[in-house]
Structures are given as C-alpha cells and as structure tokens.
Scaffold this motif. Structure first.
Motif, PDB file in Angstrom:
ATOM      1  N   LEU A 122       0.918  -1.145  -0.041  1.00  0.00           N
ATOM      2  CA  LEU A 122      -0.051   0.028  -0.097  1.00  0.00           C
ATOM      3  C   LEU A 122       0.881   1.247  -0.007  1.00  0.00           C
ATOM      4  O   LEU A 122       1.712   1.365   0.872  1.00  0.00           O
ATOM      5  CB  LEU A 122      -0.840   0.074   1.277  1.00  0.00           C
ATOM      6  N   ILE A 123       0.758   2.231  -0.963  1.00  0.00           N
ATOM      7  CA  ILE A 123       1.259   3.233  -1.138  1.00  0.00           C
ATOM      8  C   ILE A 123       0.309   4.707  -0.637  1.00  0.00           C
ATOM      9  O   ILE A 123      -0.700   4.397  -1.183  1.00  0.00           O
ATOM     10  CB  ILE A 123       1.842   3.666  -2.415  1.00  0.00           C
ATOM     11  N   VAL A 124       0.593   5.470   0.272  1.00  0.00           N
ATOM     12  CA  VAL A 124      -0.180   6.527   0.646  1.00  0.00           C
ATOM     13  C   VAL A 124       0.467   7.544   0.547  1.00  0.00           C
ATOM     14  O   VAL A 124       1.652   7.729   0.877  1.00  0.00           O
ATOM     15  CB  VAL A 124      -0.737   6.107   2.219  1.00  0.00           C
ATOM     16  N   LYS A 125       0.122   8.630   0.007  1.00  0.00           N
ATOM     17  CA  LYS A 125       0.746   9.999  -0.242  1.00  0.00           C
ATOM     18  C   LYS A 125      -0.466  11.137  -0.109  1.00  0.00           C
ATOM     19  O   LYS A 125      -1.273  11.218  -0.942  1.00  0.00           O
ATOM     20  CB  LYS A 125       1.610  10.248  -1.358  1.00  0.00           C
ATOM     21  N   ASP A 126      -0.086  12.245   0.936  1.00  0.00           N
ATOM     22  CA  ASP A 126      -1.008  13.280   0.629  1.00  0.00           C
ATOM     23  C   ASP A 126      -0.611  14.189  -0.299  1.00  0.00           C
ATOM     24  O   ASP A 126       0.749  14.702  -0.415  1.00  0.00           O
ATOM     25  CB  ASP A 126      -1.014  14.101   2.206  1.00  0.00           C
ATOM     26  N   LEU A 127      -1.432  14.711  -1.184  1.00  0.00           N
ATOM     27  CA  LEU A 127      -1.113  15.479  -2.537  1.00  0.00           C
ATOM     28  C   LEU A 127      -1.349  16.767  -1.850  1.00  0.00           C
ATOM     29  O   LEU A 127      -0.707  17.746  -2.504  1.00  0.00           O
ATOM     30  CB  LEU A 127      -2.036  14.991  -3.654  1.00  0.00           C
ATOM     31  N   SER A 128      -2.429  17.287  -0.952  1.00  0.00           N
ATOM     32  CA  SER A 128      -2.547  18.464  -0.387  1.00  0.00           C
ATOM     33  C   SER A 128      -2.903  18.168   1.015  1.00  0.00           C
ATOM     34  O   SER A 128      -3.850  17.319   1.261  1.00  0.00           O
ATOM     35  CB  SER A 128      -3.520  19.212  -1.154  1.00  0.00           C
ATOM     36  N   GLU A 129      -2.590  19.171   1.854  1.00  0.00           N
ATOM     37  CA  GLU A 129      -2.932  18.982   3.465  1.00  0.00           C
ATOM     38  C   GLU A 129      -4.002  19.710   3.649  1.00  0.00           C
ATOM     39  O   GLU A 129      -4.359  20.823   3.064  1.00  0.00           O
ATOM     40  CB  GLU A 129      -1.769  19.679   4.288  1.00  0.00           C
ATOM     41  N   LEU A 156     -16.318   9.381   7.625  1.00  0.00           N
ATOM     42  CA  LEU A 156     -15.662  10.244   6.746  1.00  0.00           C
ATOM     43  C   LEU A 156     -16.636  10.355   5.752  1.00  0.00           C
ATOM     44  O   LEU A 156     -17.436   9.441   5.233  1.00  0.00           O
ATOM     45  CB  LEU A 156     -14.477   9.324   6.370  1.00  0.00           C
ATOM     46  N   THR A 157     -16.615  11.440   5.158  1.00  0.00           N
ATOM     47  CA  THR A 157     -17.232  11.881   3.876  1.00  0.00           C
ATOM     48  C   THR A 157     -16.087  11.924   2.659  1.00  0.00           C
ATOM     49  O   THR A 157     -15.259  12.778   3.066  1.00  0.00           O
ATOM     50  CB  THR A 157     -18.305  12.930   3.791  1.00  0.00           C
ATOM     51  N   MET A 158     -16.049  11.011   1.794  1.00  0.00           N
ATOM     52  CA  MET A 158     -15.042  11.129   0.695  1.00  0.00           C
ATOM     53  C   MET A 158     -15.621  11.295  -0.500  1.00  0.00           C
ATOM     54  O   MET A 158     -16.276  10.610  -0.983  1.00  0.00           O
ATOM     55  CB  MET A 158     -14.138   9.742   0.879  1.00  0.00           C
ATOM     56  N   ASN A 159     -14.483  11.947  -1.372  1.00  0.00           N
ATOM     57  CA  ASN A 159     -14.842  11.773  -2.920  1.00  0.00           C
ATOM     58  C   ASN A 159     -13.872  11.155  -3.459  1.00  0.00           C
ATOM     59  O   ASN A 159     -12.577  11.218  -2.858  1.00  0.00           O
ATOM     60  CB  ASN A 159     -14.932  13.508  -3.352  1.00  0.00           C
ATOM     61  N   TYR A 160     -14.058  10.680  -4.339  1.00  0.00           N
ATOM     62  CA  TYR A 160     -12.725   9.575  -5.072  1.00  0.00           C
ATOM     63  C   TYR A 160     -12.924   9.564  -6.569  1.00  0.00           C
ATOM     64  O   TYR A 160     -13.905   9.587  -7.347  1.00  0.00           O
ATOM     65  CB  TYR A 160     -12.774   8.189  -4.227  1.00  0.00           C
ATOM     66  N   ALA A 161     -11.867   9.242  -7.049  1.00  0.00           N
ATOM     67  CA  ALA A 161     -11.808   8.640  -8.223  1.00  0.00           C
ATOM     68  C   ALA A 161     -10.764   7.246  -8.434  1.00  0.00           C
ATOM     69  O   ALA A 161     -10.061   7.423  -7.654  1.00  0.00           O
ATOM     70  CB  ALA A 161     -11.166   9.817  -9.381  1.00  0.00           C
ATOM     71  N   ARG A 171      -5.594  12.766  -1.136  1.00  0.00           N
ATOM     72  CA  ARG A 171      -4.643  11.736  -0.771  1.00  0.00           C
ATOM     73  C   ARG A 171      -4.888  10.808  -1.871  1.00  0.00           C
ATOM     74  O   ARG A 171      -5.872  10.384  -2.609  1.00  0.00           O
ATOM     75  CB  ARG A 171      -5.178  11.010   0.602  1.00  0.00           C
ATOM     76  N   LEU A 172      -3.443  10.114  -2.389  1.00  0.00           N
ATOM     77  CA  LEU A 172      -3.175   9.144  -3.380  1.00  0.00           C
ATOM     78  C   LEU A 172      -3.037   7.983  -2.513  1.00  0.00           C
ATOM     79  O   LEU A 172      -2.490   7.871  -1.700  1.00  0.00           O
ATOM     80  CB  LEU A 172      -2.097   9.560  -3.934  1.00  0.00           C
ATOM     81  N   THR A 228      -8.419  10.637  -3.453  1.00  0.00           N
ATOM     82  CA  THR A 228      -9.254  10.682  -2.452  1.00  0.00           C
ATOM     83  C   THR A 228      -9.376  12.187  -1.832  1.00  0.00           C
ATOM     84  O   THR A 228      -8.159  12.619  -1.593  1.00  0.00           O
ATOM     85  CB  THR A 228      -9.620   9.617  -1.402  1.00  0.00           C
ATOM     86  N   ASP A 229     -10.663  12.724  -1.905  1.00  0.00           N
ATOM     87  CA  ASP A 229     -10.683  14.127  -1.064  1.00  0.00           C
ATOM     88  C   ASP A 229     -11.436  13.978   0.141  1.00  0.00           C
ATOM     89  O   ASP A 229     -12.593  13.304   0.090  1.00  0.00           O
ATOM     90  CB  ASP A 229     -11.305  14.964  -2.206  1.00  0.00           C
TER      91      ASP A 229
END
Length: 193
Positions: free
Chosen positions: A89-96, A108-113, A159-160, A186-187
């Motif tokens: 598993l790779i986890v990376k925050d793209l924006s804080e 949690l309420t998430m948007n995702y692609a 987050r990626l 994910t947002d």
C-alpha cells in the motif's frame, strides 16, 4: 440403460444449476459498490502464485503517478508504463487539510476517483456523480486499502492511495479484474462528522 440414466442425471443436474443461476439478481453493482464497498472475495493465490507478468525492472512509487486537479475537482490520474505496480500500500498526501487526523471508528465523507492499473482507465468517480461517499473508518465497510490508507487523513486533504490486490479485490469481482492494482485519488470532504 446405466449410460442413459447417467445422461439423464447429468442433464437434470445441469438444468437445476442453470435454473438456480437464473434466479440470481439481474442488478448490476453501482459504481460506488465497485470501488468502495467491501465485498467477500476469495483471497486467491499469494503474490508468488499470481500469473507471471513481464517486469519493467522497478516498482512504481507515488512520485511516478501524475495527478492533475485541485481538491474538490475530479482529478486526472496518469499511470506510467515504465514501472511495475507496487506490491504494498502506498499513501501520499497531495494536499494537506486541517484539523485532527481520522481515526478508526470516525465517520468520513470522501470523494474519489479510481483508475485501474492494468488498463489505466477511470473505472469509477464520485466526483462525476456529484455525490461523496460516506463510511466509518476501520468498520469493514470498504476495502482494506481504504481502511488502512485513510487513517490520519485530515478534512480538506487530497490523498493518493495505490492499493495492491491483497488490500483491494484479490482474485477480482464487482467489475475489477483479478489481481488488479487500484489507484485512488481521494478528497476528505469531512472527518468525524
């Protein structure tokens, strides 16, 4: 006579099997079901038993995946052709974001692609539907890659997640190919609310 009896018995068994299969649901899973909800699938072979594929010589990292677009906007996700899917598993925050990080048991309420690694196409997007996805983190409602990868996410974060098959859909199902690596952006729309 014994052969005729066997043929009739096998035919009856086949007819029963077909009839039972026809009684199943005709409903196709929704896109949300495909990418986010937990399903029971066979774990399948271990990574060593998976069908062999030609290696490109190195595993991709989060830095290899290109993501365009800001929080709240459907991202464009580009997976390179020159590296192999990661095995962990790779986890990376793209924006804080801000506020406390998400913990198990929180809403949690998430948007995702979701882009599938093998064909590099978007399989699902809550952004496109205009409806975020709600879950309880660590509640077993989503794939393990989400339950593990969203720990610590802050409201407003993008987050990626690069999810190996063992933490996704394993041997496949619900529109996901066997041993598919999943790439989510994910947002975090809300955390703990």
């Amino acid at each position: 006579m014994h052969i005729l009896g066997r043929i009739i018995g096998v035919g009856a068994l086949a007819a029963t099997t077909i009839a039972l299969a026809a009684c199943g649901s005709d409903d196709e899973p929704t896109a949300t079901t495909v990418s986010a909800t937990r399903t029971t699938v066979a774990a399948g072979p271990s990574p060593a038993q998976r069908p062999a594929t030609q290696s490109k010589g190195r595993e991709c990292t989060a830095e290899d995946i290109r993501v365009a677009g800001d929080f709240g906007v459907a991202p464009t996700i580009t997976i390179p052709d020159d590296c192999d899917p990661p095995k962990r598993l790779i986890v990376k925050d793209l924006s804080e974001g801000s506020g406390p990080g998400a913990a198990a048991g929180q809403q949690l309420t998430m948007n995702y692609a979701l882009v599938t690694w093998s064909d590099k196409k978007t399989l699902d997007s809550s952004f496109d539907r205009g409806k975020p996805f709600q879950l309880t983190l660590g509640g077993g409602q989503v794939i393990d890659g989400w339950d593990q990868g969203l720990v610590g996410v802050r409201e407003g974060s993008r987050r990626l997640l690069i999810v190996p098959p063992e933490l996704g859909y394993g041997a496949g199902g619900r529109g996901i190919a066997p041993y598919e690596t999943l790439v989510f952006v994910t947002d975090a729309v809300s955390v703990g609310k």
